[in-house]
Design a protein around this motif. Structure first.
Motif, PDB file in Angstrom:
ATOM      1  N   LYS A  62      -7.815 -19.396  -1.283  1.00  0.00           N
ATOM      2  CA  LYS A  62      -6.810 -18.339  -0.896  1.00  0.00           C
ATOM      3  C   LYS A  62      -7.392 -17.892   0.654  1.00  0.00           C
ATOM      4  CE  LYS A  62      -5.646 -15.790  -5.315  1.00  0.00           C
ATOM      5  NZ  LYS A  62      -5.197 -17.204  -5.920  1.00  0.00           N
ATOM      6  N   ASP A  63      -6.477 -17.773   1.371  1.00  0.00           N
ATOM      7  CA  ASP A  63      -6.875 -17.389   2.666  1.00  0.00           C
ATOM      8  C   ASP A  63      -6.929 -15.761   2.952  1.00  0.00           C
ATOM      9  OD1 ASP A  63      -4.215 -16.410   3.089  1.00  0.00           O
ATOM     10  OD2 ASP A  63      -3.680 -18.235   4.505  1.00  0.00           O
ATOM     11  N   GLY A  64      -7.394 -15.154   3.888  1.00  0.00           N
ATOM     12  CA  GLY A  64      -7.427 -13.825   3.898  1.00  0.00           C
ATOM     13  C   GLY A  64      -6.107 -13.122   3.580  1.00  0.00           C
ATOM     14  N   LEU A  65      -4.867 -13.343   4.137  1.00  0.00           N
ATOM     15  CA  LEU A  65      -3.794 -12.939   4.002  1.00  0.00           C
ATOM     16  C   LEU A  65      -3.191 -12.785   2.623  1.00  0.00           C
ATOM     17  CD1 LEU A  65      -1.653 -14.424   6.971  1.00  0.00           C
ATOM     18  CD2 LEU A  65      -2.621 -11.803   6.723  1.00  0.00           C
ATOM     19  N   GLU A  66      -3.607 -14.015   1.730  1.00  0.00           N
ATOM     20  CA  GLU A  66      -3.265 -14.119   0.383  1.00  0.00           C
ATOM     21  C   GLU A  66      -4.159 -13.072  -0.195  1.00  0.00           C
ATOM     22  OE1 GLU A  66      -2.331 -18.104  -1.096  1.00  0.00           O
ATOM     23  OE2 GLU A  66      -4.011 -18.300   0.411  1.00  0.00           O
ATOM     24  N   VAL A  67      -5.351 -12.721  -0.111  1.00  0.00           N
ATOM     25  CA  VAL A  67      -6.389 -11.898  -0.580  1.00  0.00           C
ATOM     26  C   VAL A  67      -5.962 -10.502  -0.232  1.00  0.00           C
ATOM     27  CG1 VAL A  67      -8.531 -11.012  -0.506  1.00  0.00           C
ATOM     28  CG2 VAL A  67      -8.248 -13.594  -0.571  1.00  0.00           C
ATOM     29  N   LEU A  68      -5.443 -10.311   0.759  1.00  0.00           N
ATOM     30  CA  LEU A  68      -4.973  -8.875   1.165  1.00  0.00           C
ATOM     31  C   LEU A  68      -3.495  -8.636   0.521  1.00  0.00           C
ATOM     32  CD1 LEU A  68      -4.894  -6.486   3.255  1.00  0.00           C
ATOM     33  CD2 LEU A  68      -3.403  -7.885   4.638  1.00  0.00           C
ATOM     34  N   LYS A  69      -2.729  -9.575   0.247  1.00  0.00           N
ATOM     35  CA  LYS A  69      -1.427  -9.153  -0.382  1.00  0.00           C
ATOM     36  C   LYS A  69      -1.650  -9.353  -1.905  1.00  0.00           C
ATOM     37  CE  LYS A  69       1.285 -11.398   3.100  1.00  0.00           C
ATOM     38  NZ  LYS A  69       2.272 -12.639   3.308  1.00  0.00           N
ATOM     39  N   THR A  70      -2.663  -9.744  -2.485  1.00  0.00           N
ATOM     40  CA  THR A  70      -3.062  -9.903  -3.686  1.00  0.00           C
ATOM     41  C   THR A  70      -3.641  -8.432  -4.025  1.00  0.00           C
ATOM     42  OG1 THR A  70      -3.556 -12.060  -3.967  1.00  0.00           O
ATOM     43  CG2 THR A  70      -4.635 -10.464  -5.751  1.00  0.00           C
ATOM     44  N   ILE A  71      -4.589  -7.966  -3.385  1.00  0.00           N
ATOM     45  CA  ILE A  71      -5.070  -6.404  -3.539  1.00  0.00           C
ATOM     46  C   ILE A  71      -4.008  -5.532  -3.434  1.00  0.00           C
ATOM     47  CG2 ILE A  71      -6.354  -4.560  -2.228  1.00  0.00           C
ATOM     48  CD1 ILE A  71      -8.069  -7.265  -1.246  1.00  0.00           C
ATOM     49  N   LYS A  72      -2.896  -5.617  -2.460  1.00  0.00           N
ATOM     50  CA  LYS A  72      -1.983  -4.585  -2.217  1.00  0.00           C
ATOM     51  C   LYS A  72      -0.980  -4.710  -3.451  1.00  0.00           C
ATOM     52  CE  LYS A  72       1.360  -2.755   0.828  1.00  0.00           C
ATOM     53  NZ  LYS A  72       2.111  -2.841   2.151  1.00  0.00           N
ATOM     54  N   GLU A  73      -0.802  -5.735  -3.991  1.00  0.00           N
ATOM     55  CA  GLU A  73       0.268  -6.063  -5.098  1.00  0.00           C
ATOM     56  C   GLU A  73      -0.001  -5.968  -6.545  1.00  0.00           C
ATOM     57  OE1 GLU A  73       2.476  -9.298  -3.436  1.00  0.00           O
ATOM     58  OE2 GLU A  73       2.852  -8.302  -1.584  1.00  0.00           O
ATOM     59  N   ASP A  74      -1.192  -6.560  -6.614  1.00  0.00           N
ATOM     60  CA  ASP A  74      -1.609  -6.790  -8.215  1.00  0.00           C
ATOM     61  C   ASP A  74      -2.272  -5.638  -8.721  1.00  0.00           C
ATOM     62  OD1 ASP A  74      -3.060  -7.618 -10.381  1.00  0.00           O
ATOM     63  OD2 ASP A  74      -3.400  -9.499  -9.842  1.00  0.00           O
ATOM     64  N   PRO A  75      -2.021  -4.974  -9.524  1.00  0.00           N
ATOM     65  CA  PRO A  75      -2.198  -3.666 -10.369  1.00  0.00           C
ATOM     66  C   PRO A  75      -3.842  -3.962 -10.541  1.00  0.00           C
ATOM     67  CG  PRO A  75      -0.208  -4.257 -11.579  1.00  0.00           C
ATOM     68  CD  PRO A  75      -0.683  -5.366 -10.432  1.00  0.00           C
ATOM     69  N   THR A  76      -4.451  -5.070 -10.853  1.00  0.00           N
ATOM     70  CA  THR A  76      -5.833  -5.223 -11.076  1.00  0.00           C
ATOM     71  C   THR A  76      -6.621  -4.444 -10.062  1.00  0.00           C
ATOM     72  OG1 THR A  76      -5.361  -7.456 -11.947  1.00  0.00           O
ATOM     73  CG2 THR A  76      -7.360  -7.232 -11.588  1.00  0.00           C
ATOM     74  N   TYR A  77      -6.151  -4.518  -8.775  1.00  0.00           N
ATOM     75  CA  TYR A  77      -6.936  -3.973  -7.623  1.00  0.00           C
ATOM     76  C   TYR A  77      -6.470  -2.751  -7.247  1.00  0.00           C
ATOM     77  CZ  TYR A  77      -7.838  -8.779  -7.974  1.00  0.00           C
ATOM     78  OH  TYR A  77      -8.419 -10.082  -8.370  1.00  0.00           O
ATOM     79  N   GLU A  78      -5.593  -1.834  -7.819  1.00  0.00           N
ATOM     80  CA  GLU A  78      -5.310  -0.588  -7.685  1.00  0.00           C
ATOM     81  C   GLU A  78      -6.269   0.403  -7.302  1.00  0.00           C
ATOM     82  OE1 GLU A  78      -2.463   0.645 -10.511  1.00  0.00           O
ATOM     83  OE2 GLU A  78      -4.104   1.001 -12.022  1.00  0.00           O
ATOM     84  N   HIS A  79      -7.664   0.033  -7.588  1.00  0.00           N
ATOM     85  CA  HIS A  79      -8.487   1.082  -7.259  1.00  0.00           C
ATOM     86  C   HIS A  79      -8.898   0.857  -5.865  1.00  0.00           C
ATOM     87  CE1 HIS A  79     -10.334  -2.672  -8.599  1.00  0.00           C
ATOM     88  NE2 HIS A  79     -11.385  -2.364  -7.817  1.00  0.00           N
ATOM     89  N   GLN A  80      -8.531  -0.309  -5.279  1.00  0.00           N
ATOM     90  CA  GLN A  80      -8.980  -0.642  -3.809  1.00  0.00           C
ATOM     91  C   GLN A  80      -7.975  -0.410  -2.773  1.00  0.00           C
ATOM     92  OE1 GLN A  80     -12.290  -1.775  -2.993  1.00  0.00           O
ATOM     93  NE2 GLN A  80     -11.356  -0.988  -1.296  1.00  0.00           N
ATOM     94  N   SER A  81      -8.062   0.601  -1.970  1.00  0.00           N
ATOM     95  CA  SER A  81      -6.956   1.039  -1.028  1.00  0.00           C
ATOM     96  C   SER A  81      -7.055  -0.177   0.118  1.00  0.00           C
ATOM     97  CB  SER A  81      -7.234   2.201  -0.440  1.00  0.00           C
ATOM     98  OG  SER A  81      -6.430   2.470   0.776  1.00  0.00           O
ATOM     99  N   PRO A  82      -6.011  -0.758   0.236  1.00  0.00           N
ATOM    100  CA  PRO A  82      -5.769  -1.602   1.470  1.00  0.00           C
ATOM    101  C   PRO A  82      -6.011  -1.100   2.873  1.00  0.00           C
ATOM    102  CG  PRO A  82      -3.821  -1.729   0.084  1.00  0.00           C
ATOM    103  CD  PRO A  82      -4.393  -0.522  -0.412  1.00  0.00           C
ATOM    104  N   SER A  83      -5.891   0.161   3.024  1.00  0.00           N
ATOM    105  CA  SER A  83      -6.198   0.755   4.098  1.00  0.00           C
ATOM    106  C   SER A  83      -7.556   0.654   4.760  1.00  0.00           C
ATOM    107  CB  SER A  83      -5.676   2.226   4.296  1.00  0.00           C
ATOM    108  OG  SER A  83      -6.672   3.029   3.280  1.00  0.00           O
ATOM    109  N   THR A  84      -8.483   0.103   3.685  1.00  0.00           N
ATOM    110  CA  THR A  84      -9.775  -0.121   4.102  1.00  0.00           C
ATOM    111  C   THR A  84     -10.196  -1.495   4.425  1.00  0.00           C
ATOM    112  OG1 THR A  84     -10.262  -0.462   1.787  1.00  0.00           O
ATOM    113  CG2 THR A  84     -10.543   2.020   2.710  1.00  0.00           C
TER     114      THR A  84
END
Length: 128
Positions: A62-84
């Motif tokens: 997974k490249d960085g863009l895929e990781v970023l989109k996963t963090i933003k869209e997947d509820p598993t990562y909702e504790h992690q704000s994409p703004s960081t």
């Protein structure tokens, strides 16, 4: 009261750069965890929250863009704000950088443009 250490995840597949970033950040009081690819980054992010994620765009799997989109869209990562999230790249490709910003990255660093001191200053400015 003592300030708690800022916690940073560095996601970088180039071993020399990963070590350089880790040593530089730890030497300046940051708590650092690392991942060498996008899949490992997502595993680390499931159980940890970071003040900043330094995320390379070009990664195996997974490249960085895929990781970023996963963090933003997947509820598993909702504790992690994409703004960081700050993207790391050696590509000065406006289109890829624009995609990252639109997907929620706070900004980017072109790795080849920064020596360790400049890198550290760039990280510090994300916290100010």
């Amino acid at each position: 009261m003592a300030e708690t250490k800022k916690k940073i995840l560095v996601v970088e597949d180039e071993a020399v750069l990963l070590e350089l970033y880790t040593v530089t950040l730890r030497g300046n009081g940051y708590e650092v965890m690392t991942a060498e690819d996008g899949d490992k980054a997502l595993e680390v992010l499931k159980d940890n929250t970071f003040d900043l994620i330094l995320l390379d765009i070009m990664l195996p799997g997974k490249d960085g863009l895929e990781v970023l989109k996963t963090i933003k869209e997947d509820p598993t990562y909702e504790h992690q704000s994409p703004s960081t999230i700050m993207m790391l790249t050696n590509l000065n490709q406006d289109q890829v950088i624009s995609q990252a910003i639109l997907a929620g990255a706070r900004g980017y660093l072109v790795k080849s443009d920064y020596n360790p001191d400049q890198f550290l200053e760039a990280v510090k400015t994300t916290f100010s």
